[in-house]
Write an enzyme that holds these catalytic residues in place. Structure first.
Site, PDB file in Angstrom:
ATOM      1  N   HIS A  19      21.204  48.331  25.403  1.00 15.37           N
ATOM      2  CA  HIS A  19      21.297  47.155  24.518  1.00 15.37           C
ATOM      3  C   HIS A  19      19.935  46.782  23.951  1.00 15.37           C
ATOM      4  O   HIS A  19      19.737  45.659  23.487  1.00 15.37           O
ATOM      5  CB  HIS A  19      21.924  45.972  25.264  1.00 15.37           C
ATOM      6  CG  HIS A  19      23.377  46.182  25.542  1.00 15.37           C
ATOM      7  ND1 HIS A  19      24.077  45.455  26.477  1.00 15.37           N
ATOM      8  CD2 HIS A  19      24.264  47.052  25.007  1.00 15.37           C
ATOM      9  CE1 HIS A  19      25.337  45.875  26.502  1.00 15.37           C
ATOM     10  NE2 HIS A  19      25.478  46.846  25.625  1.00 15.37           N
ATOM     11  N   CYS A  50      12.175  44.584  11.824  1.00 18.12           N
ATOM     12  CA  CYS A  50      12.217  43.981  10.483  1.00 18.12           C
ATOM     13  C   CYS A  50      13.643  44.009   9.948  1.00 18.12           C
ATOM     14  O   CYS A  50      14.401  44.946  10.189  1.00 18.12           O
ATOM     15  CB  CYS A  50      11.298  44.773   9.540  1.00 18.12           C
ATOM     16  SG  CYS A  50      11.265  44.061   7.882  1.00 18.12           S
TER      17      CYS A  50
HETATM   18  C1  BV8 Z   1      30.226  47.859  20.120  1.00 20.09           C
HETATM   19  C2  BV8 Z   1      22.110  42.326  24.325  1.00 20.09           C
HETATM   20  C3  BV8 Z   1      31.046  49.233  18.416  1.00 20.09           C
HETATM   21  C4  BV8 Z   1      21.713  41.104  23.576  1.00 20.09           C
HETATM   22  C5  BV8 Z   1      24.503  42.208  24.755  1.00 20.09           C
HETATM   23  C6  BV8 Z   1      37.858  43.668  22.450  1.00 20.09           C
HETATM   24  C7  BV8 Z   1      38.071  44.542  23.508  1.00 20.09           C
HETATM   25  C8  BV8 Z   1      37.069  45.437  23.910  1.00 20.09           C
HETATM   26  C9  BV8 Z   1      35.842  45.446  23.271  1.00 20.09           C
HETATM   27  C10 BV8 Z   1      35.634  44.563  22.252  1.00 20.09           C
HETATM   28  C11 BV8 Z   1      36.633  43.689  21.824  1.00 20.09           C
HETATM   29  N1  BV8 Z   1      36.128  42.960  20.808  1.00 20.09           N
HETATM   30  C12 BV8 Z   1      34.844  43.352  20.564  1.00 20.09           C
HETATM   31  C13 BV8 Z   1      34.557  44.319  21.424  1.00 20.09           C
HETATM   32  C14 BV8 Z   1      33.304  45.061  21.523  1.00 20.09           C
HETATM   33  C15 BV8 Z   1      32.258  44.193  22.201  1.00 20.09           C
HETATM   34  C16 BV8 Z   1      32.762  43.677  23.519  1.00 20.09           C
HETATM   35  O1  BV8 Z   1      32.838  44.408  24.472  1.00 20.09           O
HETATM   36  N2  BV8 Z   1      33.084  42.375  23.533  1.00 20.09           N
HETATM   37  C17 BV8 Z   1      33.564  41.787  24.768  1.00 20.09           C
HETATM   38  C18 BV8 Z   1      33.047  40.348  24.870  1.00 20.09           C
HETATM   39  C19 BV8 Z   1      35.089  41.844  24.779  1.00 20.09           C
HETATM   40  N3  BV8 Z   1      31.136  45.096  22.408  1.00 20.09           N
HETATM   41  C20 BV8 Z   1      30.249  45.248  21.421  1.00 20.09           C
HETATM   42  O2  BV8 Z   1      30.246  44.635  20.389  1.00 20.09           O
HETATM   43  C21 BV8 Z   1      29.210  46.339  21.657  1.00 20.09           C
HETATM   44  N4  BV8 Z   1      29.174  47.173  20.492  1.00 20.09           N
HETATM   45  O3  BV8 Z   1      31.286  47.859  20.687  1.00 20.09           O
HETATM   46  O4  BV8 Z   1      29.956  48.543  18.986  1.00 20.09           O
HETATM   47  C22 BV8 Z   1      30.434  50.158  17.462  1.00 20.09           C
HETATM   48  C23 BV8 Z   1      30.534  51.530  17.713  1.00 20.09           C
HETATM   49  C24 BV8 Z   1      30.008  52.383  16.798  1.00 20.09           C
HETATM   50  C25 BV8 Z   1      29.362  51.883  15.659  1.00 20.09           C
HETATM   51  C26 BV8 Z   1      29.252  50.506  15.438  1.00 20.09           C
HETATM   52  C27 BV8 Z   1      29.789  49.622  16.348  1.00 20.09           C
HETATM   53  C28 BV8 Z   1      27.824  45.775  21.829  1.00 20.09           C
HETATM   54  C29 BV8 Z   1      27.785  44.870  23.021  1.00 20.09           C
HETATM   55  C30 BV8 Z   1      26.341  44.496  23.320  1.00 20.09           C
HETATM   56  C31 BV8 Z   1      26.116  43.020  23.122  1.00 20.09           C
HETATM   57  N5  BV8 Z   1      24.770  42.691  23.582  1.00 20.09           N
HETATM   58  N6  BV8 Z   1      23.253  42.021  25.190  1.00 20.09           N
HETATM   59  C32 BV8 Z   1      21.130  40.073  24.496  1.00 20.09           C
HETATM   60  O5  BV8 Z   1      20.834  40.358  25.659  1.00 20.09           O
HETATM   61  O6  BV8 Z   1      20.953  38.941  24.007  1.00 20.09           O
HETATM   62  S1  BV8 Z   1      25.768  41.839  25.784  1.00 20.09           S
HETATM   63  C33 BV8 Z   1      25.237  41.028  27.189  1.00 20.09           C
HETATM   64  O7  BV8 Z   1      26.391  40.598  27.914  1.00 20.09           O
HETATM   65  C34 BV8 Z   1      24.564  41.911  28.193  1.00 20.09           C
HETATM   66  O8  BV8 Z   1      23.703  42.847  27.642  1.00 20.09           O
HETATM   67  C35 BV8 Z   1      25.678  42.566  28.918  1.00 20.09           C
HETATM   68  O9  BV8 Z   1      26.029  43.786  28.312  1.00 20.09           O
HETATM   69  C36 BV8 Z   1      26.837  41.669  28.649  1.00 20.09           C
HETATM   70  C37 BV8 Z   1      27.536  41.294  29.921  1.00 20.09           C
HETATM   71  O10 BV8 Z   1      26.689  40.664  30.697  1.00 20.09           O
HETATM   72  P1  BV8 Z   1      26.460  41.098  32.222  1.00 20.09           P
HETATM   73  O11 BV8 Z   1      25.253  41.935  32.245  1.00 20.09           O
HETATM   74  O12 BV8 Z   1      27.675  41.665  32.856  1.00 20.09           O
HETATM   75  O13 BV8 Z   1      26.161  39.680  32.773  1.00 20.09           O
HETATM   76  P2  BV8 Z   1      27.210  38.573  33.202  1.00 20.09           P
HETATM   77  O14 BV8 Z   1      26.459  37.280  33.220  1.00 20.09           O
HETATM   78  O15 BV8 Z   1      28.463  38.695  32.406  1.00 20.09           O
HETATM   79  O16 BV8 Z   1      27.567  38.990  34.684  1.00 20.09           O
HETATM   80  C38 BV8 Z   1      26.539  39.002  35.654  1.00 20.09           C
HETATM   81  C39 BV8 Z   1      27.190  39.489  36.912  1.00 20.09           C
HETATM   82  O17 BV8 Z   1      26.179  39.588  37.908  1.00 20.09           O
HETATM   83  C40 BV8 Z   1      28.245  38.533  37.444  1.00 20.09           C
HETATM   84  O18 BV8 Z   1      29.399  39.305  37.757  1.00 20.09           O
HETATM   85  C41 BV8 Z   1      27.603  37.949  38.713  1.00 20.09           C
HETATM   86  O19 BV8 Z   1      28.575  37.784  39.736  1.00 20.09           O
HETATM   87  C42 BV8 Z   1      26.659  39.031  39.101  1.00 20.09           C
HETATM   88  N7  BV8 Z   1      25.463  38.566  39.818  1.00 20.09           N
HETATM   89  C43 BV8 Z   1      24.745  37.433  39.628  1.00 20.09           C
HETATM   90  N8  BV8 Z   1      23.701  37.422  40.493  1.00 20.09           N
HETATM   91  C44 BV8 Z   1      23.765  38.580  41.195  1.00 20.09           C
HETATM   92  C45 BV8 Z   1      24.891  39.313  40.781  1.00 20.09           C
HETATM   93  N9  BV8 Z   1      25.242  40.503  41.302  1.00 20.09           N
HETATM   94  C46 BV8 Z   1      24.452  40.991  42.280  1.00 20.09           C
HETATM   95  N10 BV8 Z   1      23.346  40.352  42.737  1.00 20.09           N
HETATM   96  C47 BV8 Z   1      22.977  39.163  42.235  1.00 20.09           C
HETATM   97  N11 BV8 Z   1      21.872  38.547  42.706  1.00 20.09           N
HETATM   98 ZN    ZN Z   2       9.313  45.066   7.100  1.00 21.01          ZN
END
Ligand code: BV8
Ligand code: ZN
Length: 282
Positions: free
Chosen positions: A141, A149
């Protein structure tokens, strides 16, 4: 799904192509807020609603304040014991201390760069080690310190704090009633090459993640996939473990809470990964 650590370590020792898919929970112990749960809220906004090209187009000042806030927390953060356990495991893999000609690759969803910093530190302590043939870490990501840019595609890695004067101090304005101060676009970070508005070099929702072809090849040949600190709700990252399993590989989840699909995993170690991972990989 078993929580038998000995059985897991038996599988680990006999696996040849090991993957780890990591999420925000890996960096939680380093003080970096996760996306869901309490960490997922910034001012009155849900983090994921700001991680989109549409949000940036509509309000670049607000989105830059959000990323400036996260840059500043990433700058203060240090790798934790879970990062170190993964870096040491990479070193063991480089040294071929695992199953003969095994490989280990970390695929991280995190943009904080902490895994890369940690691996660099570990490899620096062992300068005579062969440099890894293939990259050990794929930041699918992107990186929050990459500044891209919006016009000429010039990308710069910058840890400048603040990244521009106008954003300085806004990282403190995080409580819910904070009005989103409106910084003019002219005062937001500009491109050193052409002067246009820049954006954080991360992958937003709807954008194509990095390294997908290499990741797909790694998934195809993987016989063990660790899933660490992720809610497994965002695709394509959330789908890799099930794919490894469908091809005959094993899956081990290390998460604080239950997460999507963990009921299908072969191993499930609930708890803070900064405690469970060093035990499992040690
Ligand atoms: C794409 C970067 C296509 C930016 C991020 C419907 C169904 C399926 C998919 C989709 C859909 N509609 C849209 C989609 C696609 C979409 C998607 O999946 N949406 C979801 C919401 C349904 N995906 C995309 O758009 C991706 N791109 O599909 O492109 C494509 C293909 C070809 C050509 C063109 C396009 C792009 C997704 C990337 C988005 N960017 N981050 C930034 O950081 O600001 S996402 C961001 O949230 C993170 O990077 C991460 O990926 C995501 C999830 O977060 P997690 O890391 O899981 O964190 P979260 O808080 O959710 O969970 C933390 C966990 O840790 C918890 O479970 C907790 O219990 C645990 N925890 C906490 N403390 C601890 C712990 N575990 C252990 N120890 C601890 N101490
Ligand atoms: Zn530029």
């Amino acid at each position: 799904m078993s929580a038998d650590m000995d059985a897991f370590q038996g599988v680990l020792k006999s696996s040849k192509n090991i993957l780890c898919v990591a999420g925000a929970g890996l960096s939680a112990a380093s003080g970096i807020p996760t996306f869901r749960g309490a960490g997922g809220l910034w001012r009155k906004h849900n983090a994921t609603s700001l991680a989109t090209p549409k949000a940036f187009k509509a309000n670049p000042s607000l989105v830059w304040q959000f990323y400036h806030y996260r840059r500043e927390s990433a700058l203060k953060a240090e790798p934790n014991a879970a990062h170190r356990a993964l870096a040491q495991f990479s070193l063991a893999s480089i040294r071929q201390n695992l199953a003969p000609d095994s490989t280990f690759t970390l695929i991280t969803q995190n943009v904080d760069g902490l895994s890369a910093v940690c691996l660099e530190e570990v490899l620096k302590q062992h300068p005579d080690e062969p440099q890894p043939a293939q990259p050990y870490i794929l930041e699918m990501h992107g990186r929050i310190f990459d500044v891209k840019c919006t016009k000429c595609e010039h990308v710069e890695f910058s840890k400048a704090s603040p990244i521009c004067d106008a954003l300085g101090g806004t990282e403190k304005l995080i409580d819910r009633q904070t009005a989103d101060s409106d910084i003019s676009v002219a005062d937001l970070p500009r491109c050193a090459n052409c002067g246009s508005l820049t954006r954080p070099g991360v992958v937003w929702f709807g954008e194509r993640p990095f390294h997908m072809p290499s990741i797909d090849k790694l998934v195809e040949k993987s016989d063990l996939c660790l899933v660490v600190g992720t809610s497994s709700t965002v695709y394509p990252a959330a789908g890799y473990a099930a794919e490894v399993q469908s091809l005959g590989g094993k899956v081990a989840v290390f998460n604080l809470d239950r997460s999507d699909g963990d009921e299908d995993s072969d191993f499930l170690f609930l708890g803070p990964c900064e405690e469970t991972l060093p035990r499992a990989l040690g």
